[in-house]
Design an enzyme around this catalytic site. Structure first.
Site, PDB file in Angstrom:
ATOM      1  N   ALA A 218      37.329  31.649  39.390  1.00  0.00           N
ATOM      2  CA  ALA A 218      37.506  33.101  39.285  1.00  0.00           C
ATOM      3  C   ALA A 218      38.401  33.518  38.128  1.00  0.00           C
ATOM      4  O   ALA A 218      38.008  34.332  37.278  1.00  0.00           O
ATOM      5  CB  ALA A 218      38.064  33.640  40.611  1.00  0.00           C
TER       6      ALA A 218
ATOM      7  N   GLU B 227      35.699  22.615  33.249  1.00  0.00           N
ATOM      8  CA  GLU B 227      35.777  22.632  34.716  1.00  0.00           C
ATOM      9  C   GLU B 227      35.500  21.223  35.217  1.00  0.00           C
ATOM     10  O   GLU B 227      34.458  20.642  34.916  1.00  0.00           O
ATOM     11  CB  GLU B 227      34.754  23.616  35.287  1.00  0.00           C
ATOM     12  CG  GLU B 227      34.474  23.488  36.774  1.00  0.00           C
ATOM     13  CD  GLU B 227      35.712  23.584  37.633  1.00  0.00           C
ATOM     14  OE1 GLU B 227      35.848  22.782  38.572  1.00  0.00           O
ATOM     15  OE2 GLU B 227      36.560  24.469  37.359  1.00  0.00           O
TER      16      GLU B 227
ATOM     17  N   CYS C 244      36.104  31.144  49.622  1.00  0.00           N
ATOM     18  CA  CYS C 244      36.317  31.799  50.920  1.00  0.00           C
ATOM     19  C   CYS C 244      35.056  31.776  51.782  1.00  0.00           C
ATOM     20  O   CYS C 244      35.138  31.947  53.005  1.00  0.00           O
ATOM     21  CB  CYS C 244      36.767  33.237  50.714  1.00  0.00           C
ATOM     22  SG  CYS C 244      38.341  33.400  49.849  1.00  0.00           S
TER      23      CYS C 244
ATOM     24  N   VAL D 257      40.567  18.307  32.060  1.00  0.00           N
ATOM     25  CA  VAL D 257      41.644  18.273  31.070  1.00  0.00           C
ATOM     26  C   VAL D 257      42.771  17.427  31.647  1.00  0.00           C
ATOM     27  O   VAL D 257      43.287  17.703  32.729  1.00  0.00           O
ATOM     28  CB  VAL D 257      42.135  19.688  30.735  1.00  0.00           C
ATOM     29  CG1 VAL D 257      43.317  19.624  29.772  1.00  0.00           C
ATOM     30  CG2 VAL D 257      41.005  20.512  30.116  1.00  0.00           C
TER      31      VAL D 257
ATOM     32  N   SER E 291      32.677  29.865  39.022  1.00  0.00           N
ATOM     33  CA  SER E 291      32.702  31.211  39.607  1.00  0.00           C
ATOM     34  C   SER E 291      32.044  31.277  40.982  1.00  0.00           C
ATOM     35  O   SER E 291      31.028  31.939  41.176  1.00  0.00           O
ATOM     36  CB  SER E 291      32.027  32.211  38.656  1.00  0.00           C
ATOM     37  OG  SER E 291      32.763  32.330  37.470  1.00  0.00           O
TER      38      SER E 291
ATOM     39  N   ASN F 297      40.820  37.045  40.404  1.00  0.00           N
ATOM     40  CA  ASN F 297      39.889  37.834  39.593  1.00  0.00           C
ATOM     41  C   ASN F 297      40.606  38.929  38.814  1.00  0.00           C
ATOM     42  O   ASN F 297      40.320  39.153  37.632  1.00  0.00           O
ATOM     43  CB  ASN F 297      38.812  38.433  40.494  1.00  0.00           C
ATOM     44  CG  ASN F 297      37.681  37.464  40.782  1.00  0.00           C
ATOM     45  OD1 ASN F 297      36.869  37.175  39.922  1.00  0.00           O
ATOM     46  ND2 ASN F 297      37.639  36.948  42.003  1.00  0.00           N
TER      47      ASN F 297
ATOM     48  N   ARG G  54      33.738  40.074  25.963  1.00  0.00           N
ATOM     49  CA  ARG G  54      33.257  41.455  25.867  1.00  0.00           C
ATOM     50  C   ARG G  54      33.915  42.194  24.709  1.00  0.00           C
ATOM     51  O   ARG G  54      33.321  43.101  24.125  1.00  0.00           O
ATOM     52  CB  ARG G  54      33.554  42.218  27.155  1.00  0.00           C
ATOM     53  CG  ARG G  54      32.666  41.844  28.328  1.00  0.00           C
ATOM     54  CD  ARG G  54      32.989  42.699  29.533  1.00  0.00           C
ATOM     55  NE  ARG G  54      32.790  44.121  29.250  1.00  0.00           N
ATOM     56  CZ  ARG G  54      33.170  45.092  30.066  1.00  0.00           C
ATOM     57  NH1 ARG G  54      33.790  44.804  31.195  1.00  0.00           N
ATOM     58  NH2 ARG G  54      32.929  46.356  29.758  1.00  0.00           N
TER      59      ARG G  54
ATOM     60  N   TRP H 222      42.146  61.135  66.988  1.00  0.00           N
ATOM     61  CA  TRP H 222      43.329  60.577  66.338  1.00  0.00           C
ATOM     62  C   TRP H 222      43.017  59.135  65.988  1.00  0.00           C
ATOM     63  O   TRP H 222      42.912  58.276  66.864  1.00  0.00           O
ATOM     64  CB  TRP H 222      44.559  60.631  67.260  1.00  0.00           C
ATOM     65  CG  TRP H 222      45.209  61.975  67.344  1.00  0.00           C
ATOM     66  CD1 TRP H 222      45.027  62.915  68.309  1.00  0.00           C
ATOM     67  CD2 TRP H 222      46.147  62.515  66.419  1.00  0.00           C
ATOM     68  NE1 TRP H 222      45.788  64.024  68.047  1.00  0.00           N
ATOM     69  CE2 TRP H 222      46.496  63.813  66.895  1.00  0.00           C
ATOM     70  CE3 TRP H 222      46.739  62.055  65.238  1.00  0.00           C
ATOM     71  CZ2 TRP H 222      47.398  64.631  66.234  1.00  0.00           C
ATOM     72  CZ3 TRP H 222      47.643  62.870  64.579  1.00  0.00           C
ATOM     73  CH2 TRP H 222      47.959  64.137  65.067  1.00  0.00           C
TER      74      TRP H 222
END
Length: 461
Positions: free
Chosen positions: A10, A34, A44, A81, A40, A318, A21, A447
């Site tokens: 992430a 990686e 969870c 790495v 990505s 993220n 971008r 309520w």
């Protein structure tokens, strides 16, 4: 310029995507390493994959390496790495074939977290699983399928599973294994599962766990794993020995910063990397030139207590990665901190919290009052109305909202978001009582439980 990203999940890939971008391929070369096989993905979601509620692993992957490569981000999976040389501006990389070096101008450190493994957990026997990566989920699924397919003596029914650790992952994994037909024992060293909520709220969680048929043992310390024939056979605790055909470790995680530490990159008080608001790595001498960090390898500031903490959550990873990438790309963005918002689900029981628990408020030095109320998710007369318990903490003299916890059934957990917004904006509970929340019988009582709880604690101020 060349940016090297360490970690393809992430934080690292959010940073890479945002930088790309803003800067073209001829302005910034991006090379991401990686060590696993996936990029990505939603860690969870692994318990829900194991519990056969969702398909995986493809369903849990947001963007695969091929997609990143099309966008001009050179992702290399299966590459670890192993060293960083800040002076030479190089990293050492190892894959299955060779070891080599690559140079960089900018370094994005997003190595995530690593599971806590006591000495007794370092056991090579089969049937012992962590639950950190998609690879871990795949390995456990393969093991369980071998039971269900008749291997190792038959199906999952009648098999014993022990989950060690009663936090979010541990509780979710215990439920997943029940769904797969195993007898499950959940072992937790503290006096309750989900120790991030107060004991009275944790007792509700414990009841739900036991209601699933899970044997819950709290206040129990694991001492060893018994093995024979290269397989796990039992978990030895200070409260006896528990039979086990499979063991799942949910003992928490710590920042994966050994690589940074070995390179002389300073660590923070939690062992995570300390960063400024823009996600630049900092130390006693200020910003470390050209080094950025984000995600579970970093430490964050709790905006209510003011304390530095390690809070490993995909939401933060993220956001931090996005902030780092915007700044690397020449923009401006900041990550101010966290307030400890978290939710989970045990079967149909929903659990949520934000801000500080009572223990955390005491540790931070607050004088506070609490109120706990029982309400329902909808108007009591409307079909589907079910109870929920809401607990609120407020500073004694000012009425400042310090935190909230919710345990209930349908539509309970996401009510924590109203409290989270209030905590973030430093509202008092008196101010909260006037909030204009949505009302209709299918959605809330006249309520809302949020308003009732705020009013009850405001009456104590």
């Amino acid at each position: 310029m060349r940016m090297i990203v360490i970690g393809g999940d992430a934080a690292g890939m959010s940073a890479a995507s945002q930088a790309r971008r803003r800067l073209g391929r001829d302005e910034l070369e991006i090379l991401a390493f990686e060590r696993g096989d996936f990029t990505s993905y939603s860690a969870c979601g692994i318990p829900y994959w194991v519990g056969s509620l969702v398909d995986g692993p493809d369903e849990l992957i947001a963007r695969d390496p091929a997609t990143f490569r099309k966008d001009g981000i050179d992702v290399r999976t299966g590459h670890e790495v192993t060293g960083i040389d800040l002076g030479a501006r190089t990293v050492t990389v190892r894959n299955s074939d060779r070891t080599f070096t690559e140079g960089f101008d900018l370094l994005m450190y997003a190595a995530g977290a690593q599971p806590v493994r006591p000495p007794w957990a370092d056991n090579p026997a089969s049937g012992i699983f962590g639950m950190q990566t998609l690879g871990d989920g795949a390995a456990l699924n393969a093991w369980l399928s071998s039971f269900e397919g008749g291997g190792r003596g038959g199906g999952g029914e009648g098999r014993d599973a022990v989950v060690i650790g009663g936090g979010y992952i541990g509780v979710e994994m215990a439920e997943a294994l029940v769904r797969r037909g195993l007898r499950v024992t959940l072992v937790e060293r503290s006096g309750q599962p989900m120790s991030t909520v107060d004991p009275d709220m944790g007792a509700l969680v414990a009841d739900a766990v036991r209601g699933l048929g899970i044997e819950l043992r709290t206040g129990v310390t694991v001492q060893a794993l018994e093995t024979s024939d290269d397989r796990v056979r039992a978990v030895v605790t200070d409260d006896g020995t528990i039979p086990a055909d499979v063991v799942v470790l949910g003992l928490g995680v710590r920042p994966n910063t050994a690589l940074a530490d070995a390179a002389g990159i300073p660590l923070g008080v939690t062992g995570g990397l300390a960063t400024d608001l823009r996600q630049r790595v900092t130390g006693p001498d200020g910003v470390v030139d050209g080094v950025w960090a984000a995600g579970d390898c970093t430490e964050v500031t709790h905006l209510v207590s003011g304390k530095t903490m390690h809070v490993p959550l995909g939401t933060h990873a993220n956001k931090q990665g996005r902030v780092a990438g915007i700044n690397i790309g020449g923009g401006y963005a900041t990550f101010p901190g966290v307030i400890g918002t978290a939710v989970t689900k045990i079967c149909d029981l929903e659990v949520a919290r934000t801000g500080l628990s009572s223990r955390e408020a005491e540790a931070a030095g607050f004088r506070f009052v609490t109120a706990t109320i029982e309400s329902t998710n909808r108007a009591g007369y409307f079909p589907g109305a079910v109870p929920m318990t809401v607990k609120v903490l407020a500073e004694k003299d000012t009425g400042l909202l310090l935190g909230a916890q919710i345990v209930g059934r349908a539509e309970a957990a996401k009510r924590i978001d109203a409290f989270a917004v209030a905590v973030w904006n430093r509202m008092t509970v008196t101010e909260m009582t006037a909030l204009d929340l949505g009302y209709a019988p299918p959605f809330a009582p006249v309520w809302d439980p949020v308003l009732i709880a705020a009013r009850k604690v405001a009456d104590k101020i």
